[in-house]
Design an enzyme around this catalytic site. Structure first.
Site, short mmCIF file in Angstrom:
data_model
loop_
_atom_site.label_atom_id
_atom_site.label_comp_id
_atom_site.label_asym_id
_atom_site.label_seq_id
_atom_site.Cartn_x
_atom_site.Cartn_y
_atom_site.Cartn_z
N ARG A 196 36.35 -50.80 -11.59
CA ARG A 196 35.30 -51.29 -10.70
C ARG A 196 35.39 -52.80 -10.51
NH1 ARG A 196 30.11 -49.00 -13.47
NH2 ARG A 196 29.11 -50.32 -11.89
N ASP B 7 31.50 -43.65 -16.85
CA ASP B 7 30.21 -44.33 -16.90
C ASP B 7 29.16 -43.61 -16.05
OD1 ASP B 7 31.13 -46.35 -18.57
OD2 ASP B 7 31.75 -47.62 -16.90
N TYR C 36 42.71 -42.94 -11.40
CA TYR C 36 41.38 -43.08 -10.80
C TYR C 36 41.50 -43.31 -9.30
CZ TYR C 36 38.70 -43.33 -15.16
OH TYR C 36 38.09 -43.03 -16.35
N ARG D 81 36.00 -41.42 -21.20
CA ARG D 81 34.56 -41.40 -20.95
C ARG D 81 34.24 -42.11 -19.63
NH1 ARG D 81 32.76 -43.57 -26.95
NH2 ARG D 81 33.44 -41.74 -28.14
#
Length: 267
Positions: free
Chosen positions: A197, A52, A110, A50
């Site tokens: 992040r 954000d 990522y 999932r």
């Protein structure tokens, strides 16, 4: 029932994230509305990871179960005809064996993009994070290497993270400069909430000289989120690809050639 697998590309700028939320636009809700029209019955989708609010995907993987027969073009072309322009189904296939988009995944990759120049972009303000001070990509890359391996990432997880364990395995991480962009790529068996992040926020502080290169090592040892840096904005983050065992027939991203042979899924 037939299980269908999709590859998805999306710009997450205007969405509340992947997961369906009442009265808020989400990737999942838009996708399920489109697929349900093709299936002529309600469809529920499950994704590999999932994302954000504001986070993008180059290749998100999702699956859904249906009790009707449609050819692949019906899901691909028909599905896209009902989707908004910032979400696209890029490929479709029937699932092999016991495939599950989330639980069959071995690793996730990522990418984080930082526009590192004095002036903001007029064209990509929501596709990259802007940083005015010059970043030392080499220092950031060196600082990132202690993250590789199995660690307690408590210093890099969101305070509201609901995962039962803070331990994850980072398979590889790299930071490099491409003209006025600094790119961070990180691959792990799974990620904690805001983990990427928060790592980027730490590396950016190191890149501008605000913190020393060994700060990441100190944060790993401390296991305290409050000692870490700021959480980097979501606009620079992309889910690049997901790796599955070869027998599922999902095309392998070249970066996954660096995975160890004994890499296993997160339990």
């Amino acid at each position: 029932m037939a299980r269908i697998v999709l590859g998805l590309e999306y710009d997450g700028s205007r969405f509340s994230g992947w997961q369906w939320q009442p009265n808020r636009p989400s990737i999942q809700s838009e996708l399920e509305k489109a697929l349900s029209k093709i299936a002529n019955h309600p469809v529920t989708t499950i994704c590999a990871g999932r994302t954000d609010a504001g986070v993008h995907a180059v290749e998100q993987i999702a699956h859904f179960d249906v009790n009707v027969e449609r050819d692949h073009n019906a899901w691909l072309l028909g599905g896209n005809s009902y989707l908004p322009d910032d979400i696209r189904i890029i490929w479709v296939k029937h699932a092999v064996g016991d495939f599950h988009a989330r639980y069959s995944a071995i690793a996730r990759l990522y990418r984080y993009v930082i526009l590192n120049r004095p002036v903001k972009s007029a064209l990509q303000g929501k596709q990259a994070t802007w940083c005015y001070p010059s970043l030392d990509a080499d220092a950031m890359n060196k600082a990132a290497q202690p993250l590789v391996g199995s660690h307690d990432f408590s210093s890099f997880r969101a305070k509201g993270c609901q995962s039962k364990s803070p331990v994850r395995i980072v398979h590889f991480v790299g930071v490099y400069r491409n003209s006025d962009r600094v790119v961070i790529e990180i691959c792990a068996n799974a990620f904690l909430h805001h983990m990427v992040r928060n790592i980027v926020g730490v590396l950016m502080d190191i890149g501008i000289g605000k913190q020393p290169e060994d700060w990441t090592l100190a944060l790993l040892a401390a296991k305290k989120r409050e000692l870490g840096g700021v959480t980097a904005p979501p606009c620079g983050l992309y889910l690049e690809s997901v790796f599955y065992p070869d027998h599922y027939g999902i095309t392998k991203h070249p970066a996954f050639n660096k995975l160890p042979e004994d890499a296993k899924r997160f339990d």
